[in-house]
Structures are given as C-alpha cells and as structure tokens.
Design a protein around this motif. Structure first.
Motif, PDB file in Angstrom:
ATOM      1  N   THR A  40       8.981 -14.958  -6.207  1.00  0.00           N
ATOM      2  CA  THR A  40       9.858 -15.544  -7.213  1.00  0.00           C
ATOM      3  C   THR A  40       9.150 -15.474  -8.567  1.00  0.00           C
ATOM      4  O   THR A  40       7.924 -15.307  -8.622  1.00  0.00           O
ATOM      5  CB  THR A  40      10.153 -17.023  -6.895  1.00  0.00           C
ATOM      6  OG1 THR A  40       8.936 -17.766  -7.019  1.00  0.00           O
ATOM      7  CG2 THR A  40      10.762 -17.194  -5.511  1.00  0.00           C
ATOM      8  N   PRO A  41       9.883 -15.617  -9.657  1.00  0.00           N
ATOM      9  CA  PRO A  41       9.222 -15.640 -10.968  1.00  0.00           C
ATOM     10  C   PRO A  41       8.127 -16.715 -11.051  1.00  0.00           C
ATOM     11  O   PRO A  41       7.070 -16.477 -11.641  1.00  0.00           O
ATOM     12  CB  PRO A  41      10.368 -15.940 -11.944  1.00  0.00           C
ATOM     13  CG  PRO A  41      11.574 -15.351 -11.274  1.00  0.00           C
ATOM     14  CD  PRO A  41      11.352 -15.625  -9.804  1.00  0.00           C
ATOM     15  N   GLN A 101       0.810  -1.214   0.000  1.00  0.00           N
ATOM     16  CA  GLN A 101       0.000   0.000   0.000  1.00  0.00           C
ATOM     17  C   GLN A 101       0.850   1.273   0.000  1.00  0.00           C
ATOM     18  O   GLN A 101       0.428   2.309  -0.504  1.00  0.00           O
ATOM     19  CB  GLN A 101      -0.932   0.001   1.210  1.00  0.00           C
ATOM     20  CG  GLN A 101      -1.971   1.089   1.172  1.00  0.00           C
ATOM     21  CD  GLN A 101      -2.943   0.956   2.321  1.00  0.00           C
ATOM     22  OE1 GLN A 101      -2.634   0.390   3.367  1.00  0.00           O
ATOM     23  NE2 GLN A 101      -4.138   1.481   2.130  1.00  0.00           N
ATOM     24  N   SER A 102       2.048   1.209   0.509  1.00  0.00           N
ATOM     25  CA  SER A 102       2.885   2.409   0.610  1.00  0.00           C
ATOM     26  C   SER A 102       3.546   2.809  -0.709  1.00  0.00           C
ATOM     27  O   SER A 102       4.155   3.876  -0.790  1.00  0.00           O
ATOM     28  CB  SER A 102       3.963   2.203   1.677  1.00  0.00           C
ATOM     29  OG  SER A 102       4.945   1.287   1.227  1.00  0.00           O
ATOM     30  N   GLN A 103       3.409   1.983  -1.717  1.00  0.00           N
ATOM     31  CA  GLN A 103       4.064   2.291  -2.994  1.00  0.00           C
ATOM     32  C   GLN A 103       3.357   3.446  -3.689  1.00  0.00           C
ATOM     33  O   GLN A 103       2.134   3.503  -3.733  1.00  0.00           O
ATOM     34  CB  GLN A 103       4.114   1.050  -3.882  1.00  0.00           C
ATOM     35  CG  GLN A 103       4.851  -0.111  -3.251  1.00  0.00           C
ATOM     36  CD  GLN A 103       6.170   0.296  -2.628  1.00  0.00           C
ATOM     37  OE1 GLN A 103       7.057   0.801  -3.306  1.00  0.00           O
ATOM     38  NE2 GLN A 103       6.316   0.078  -1.328  1.00  0.00           N
ATOM     39  N   SER A 104       4.152   4.348  -4.242  1.00  0.00           N
ATOM     40  CA  SER A 104       3.606   5.585  -4.791  1.00  0.00           C
ATOM     41  C   SER A 104       3.058   5.436  -6.206  1.00  0.00           C
ATOM     42  O   SER A 104       2.234   6.245  -6.635  1.00  0.00           O
ATOM     43  CB  SER A 104       4.682   6.678  -4.787  1.00  0.00           C
ATOM     44  OG  SER A 104       5.801   6.245  -5.551  1.00  0.00           O
ATOM     45  N   ASP A 105       3.495   4.444  -6.939  1.00  0.00           N
ATOM     46  CA  ASP A 105       2.996   4.274  -8.304  1.00  0.00           C
ATOM     47  C   ASP A 105       3.102   2.805  -8.711  1.00  0.00           C
ATOM     48  O   ASP A 105       3.648   1.979  -7.990  1.00  0.00           O
ATOM     49  CB  ASP A 105       3.746   5.175  -9.283  1.00  0.00           C
ATOM     50  CG  ASP A 105       5.250   4.940  -9.311  1.00  0.00           C
ATOM     51  OD1 ASP A 105       5.689   3.775  -9.185  1.00  0.00           O
ATOM     52  OD2 ASP A 105       5.994   5.921  -9.449  1.00  0.00           O
ATOM     53  N   ARG A 106       2.587   2.524  -9.883  1.00  0.00           N
ATOM     54  CA  ARG A 106       2.545   1.143 -10.359  1.00  0.00           C
ATOM     55  C   ARG A 106       3.951   0.574 -10.564  1.00  0.00           C
ATOM     56  O   ARG A 106       4.192  -0.601 -10.308  1.00  0.00           O
ATOM     57  CB  ARG A 106       1.736   1.076 -11.647  1.00  0.00           C
ATOM     58  CG  ARG A 106       1.500  -0.326 -12.124  1.00  0.00           C
ATOM     59  CD  ARG A 106       0.651  -0.345 -13.373  1.00  0.00           C
ATOM     60  NE  ARG A 106       0.478  -1.692 -13.820  1.00  0.00           N
ATOM     61  CZ  ARG A 106      -0.673  -2.333 -13.805  1.00  0.00           C
ATOM     62  NH1 ARG A 106      -1.758  -1.728 -13.394  1.00  0.00           N
ATOM     63  NH2 ARG A 106      -0.751  -3.571 -14.236  1.00  0.00           N
ATOM     64  N   GLN A 107       4.869   1.373 -11.029  1.00  0.00           N
ATOM     65  CA  GLN A 107       6.240   0.910 -11.255  1.00  0.00           C
ATOM     66  C   GLN A 107       6.883   0.481  -9.936  1.00  0.00           C
ATOM     67  O   GLN A 107       7.545  -0.550  -9.861  1.00  0.00           O
ATOM     68  CB  GLN A 107       7.062   2.006 -11.934  1.00  0.00           C
ATOM     69  CG  GLN A 107       8.429   1.550 -12.370  1.00  0.00           C
ATOM     70  CD  GLN A 107       9.156   2.629 -13.170  1.00  0.00           C
ATOM     71  OE1 GLN A 107       8.811   3.806 -13.109  1.00  0.00           O
ATOM     72  NE2 GLN A 107      10.157   2.216 -13.908  1.00  0.00           N
ATOM     73  N   ALA A 108       6.677   1.261  -8.895  1.00  0.00           N
ATOM     74  CA  ALA A 108       7.223   0.918  -7.578  1.00  0.00           C
ATOM     75  C   ALA A 108       6.547  -0.349  -7.044  1.00  0.00           C
ATOM     76  O   ALA A 108       7.219  -1.225  -6.473  1.00  0.00           O
ATOM     77  CB  ALA A 108       7.027   2.077  -6.609  1.00  0.00           C
ATOM     78  N   LEU A 109       5.248  -0.456  -7.243  1.00  0.00           N
ATOM     79  CA  LEU A 109       4.527  -1.645  -6.798  1.00  0.00           C
ATOM     80  C   LEU A 109       5.007  -2.879  -7.559  1.00  0.00           C
ATOM     81  O   LEU A 109       5.217  -3.941  -6.970  1.00  0.00           O
ATOM     82  CB  LEU A 109       3.023  -1.459  -6.986  1.00  0.00           C
ATOM     83  CG  LEU A 109       2.144  -2.630  -6.590  1.00  0.00           C
ATOM     84  CD1 LEU A 109       2.367  -3.015  -5.136  1.00  0.00           C
ATOM     85  CD2 LEU A 109       0.683  -2.284  -6.828  1.00  0.00           C
ATOM     86  N   ASP A 110       5.222  -2.738  -8.851  1.00  0.00           N
ATOM     87  CA  ASP A 110       5.737  -3.836  -9.655  1.00  0.00           C
ATOM     88  C   ASP A 110       7.085  -4.306  -9.115  1.00  0.00           C
ATOM     89  O   ASP A 110       7.348  -5.503  -8.984  1.00  0.00           O
ATOM     90  CB  ASP A 110       5.859  -3.397 -11.120  1.00  0.00           C
ATOM     91  CG  ASP A 110       6.248  -4.540 -12.035  1.00  0.00           C
ATOM     92  OD1 ASP A 110       5.570  -5.587 -12.007  1.00  0.00           O
ATOM     93  OD2 ASP A 110       7.236  -4.376 -12.771  1.00  0.00           O
ATOM     94  N   ARG A 111       7.940  -3.376  -8.764  1.00  0.00           N
ATOM     95  CA  ARG A 111       9.265  -3.712  -8.231  1.00  0.00           C
ATOM     96  C   ARG A 111       9.146  -4.457  -6.902  1.00  0.00           C
ATOM     97  O   ARG A 111       9.847  -5.452  -6.669  1.00  0.00           O
ATOM     98  CB  ARG A 111      10.118  -2.446  -8.062  1.00  0.00           C
ATOM     99  CG  ARG A 111      11.507  -2.706  -7.595  1.00  0.00           C
ATOM    100  CD  ARG A 111      12.313  -3.459  -8.636  1.00  0.00           C
ATOM    101  NE  ARG A 111      13.647  -3.742  -8.103  1.00  0.00           N
ATOM    102  CZ  ARG A 111      14.290  -4.866  -8.291  1.00  0.00           C
ATOM    103  NH1 ARG A 111      13.769  -5.806  -9.031  1.00  0.00           N
ATOM    104  NH2 ARG A 111      15.472  -5.047  -7.767  1.00  0.00           N
ATOM    105  N   VAL A 112       8.264  -4.000  -6.032  1.00  0.00           N
ATOM    106  CA  VAL A 112       8.065  -4.674  -4.744  1.00  0.00           C
ATOM    107  C   VAL A 112       7.595  -6.110  -4.970  1.00  0.00           C
ATOM    108  O   VAL A 112       8.083  -7.046  -4.333  1.00  0.00           O
ATOM    109  CB  VAL A 112       7.072  -3.893  -3.852  1.00  0.00           C
ATOM    110  CG1 VAL A 112       6.602  -4.736  -2.678  1.00  0.00           C
ATOM    111  CG2 VAL A 112       7.718  -2.616  -3.350  1.00  0.00           C
ATOM    112  N   MET A 113       6.661  -6.291  -5.900  1.00  0.00           N
ATOM    113  CA  MET A 113       6.151  -7.636  -6.166  1.00  0.00           C
ATOM    114  C   MET A 113       7.258  -8.530  -6.730  1.00  0.00           C
ATOM    115  O   MET A 113       7.333  -9.716  -6.404  1.00  0.00           O
ATOM    116  CB  MET A 113       4.952  -7.588  -7.111  1.00  0.00           C
ATOM    117  CG  MET A 113       3.757  -6.830  -6.529  1.00  0.00           C
ATOM    118  SD  MET A 113       3.236  -7.377  -4.889  1.00  0.00           S
ATOM    119  CE  MET A 113       2.534  -8.957  -5.280  1.00  0.00           C
TER     120      MET A 113
END
Length: 91
Positions: free
Chosen positions: A31-32, A14-26
């Motif tokens: 794992t792939p 929830q703390s991620q500021s945008d989709r790119q940051a959320l994608d990185r966290v995921m």
C-alpha cells in the motif's frame, strides 16, 4: 509469513526484467503507507549508520517520531557488520 510465501515474494521480485517493472510490482504488493514506511525505515537506518546526526536531528529532518528512530537504532545494534554494509550500499 510462511517460508514458502516469502519465497514466492522473492521469486516475483527477482523475476522482474527492469527497474520499472520492479517498481510496478512493489506498487502492487505494498500500500502507499507501506511503501512510505519502508522508504522511511531505510532513510532512518542510513542516517543512523552515517553517524553524523543525533537521533533527534534525524527524526526532525525526516519528519518521523523519535521513537521510530530509536526502534531502528535498537534494531541496527543487533545486526552484524555484513548486514549493515548492505544497508549502507548506494544502489
């Protein structure tokens, strides 16, 4: 998983500021193979909820086992309508 641990995961997501940051966290958390499993499960559930293809057709189209589709189908049967609507939503 303890409630606190799950809460920490949700807080991080929830703390991620945008989709790119959320994608990185995921990418960092999963794992792939886990990422593929989650994406596959969502695709199966959406196809089942759409109701326009048989389980066998869904399995063939998505390249998954019929057992996996059946497990998702059985899980969906236990969900209430509100939960199903969450899965059907196009975000």
């Amino acid at each position: 998983m303890s409630e606190k641990s799950w809460s920490d995961v949700l807080d991080l997501v929830q703390s991620q500021s945008d989709r790119q940051a959320l994608d990185r966290v995921m990418e960092l958390l999963l794992t792939p193979e886990e990422q593929e499993a989650v994406a596959s499960r969502l695709a199966i559930m959406k196809a089942l909820l759409d109701g326009e293809a048989s389980q066998r057709e869904i399995a063939s189209r998505l390249g998954v086992s019929i057992a996996k589709v059946t497990r998702c189908s059985n899980y969906l049967k236990r969900l209430d309508q509100q939960d199903k609507q969450i899965l059907e939503a196009d975000i």
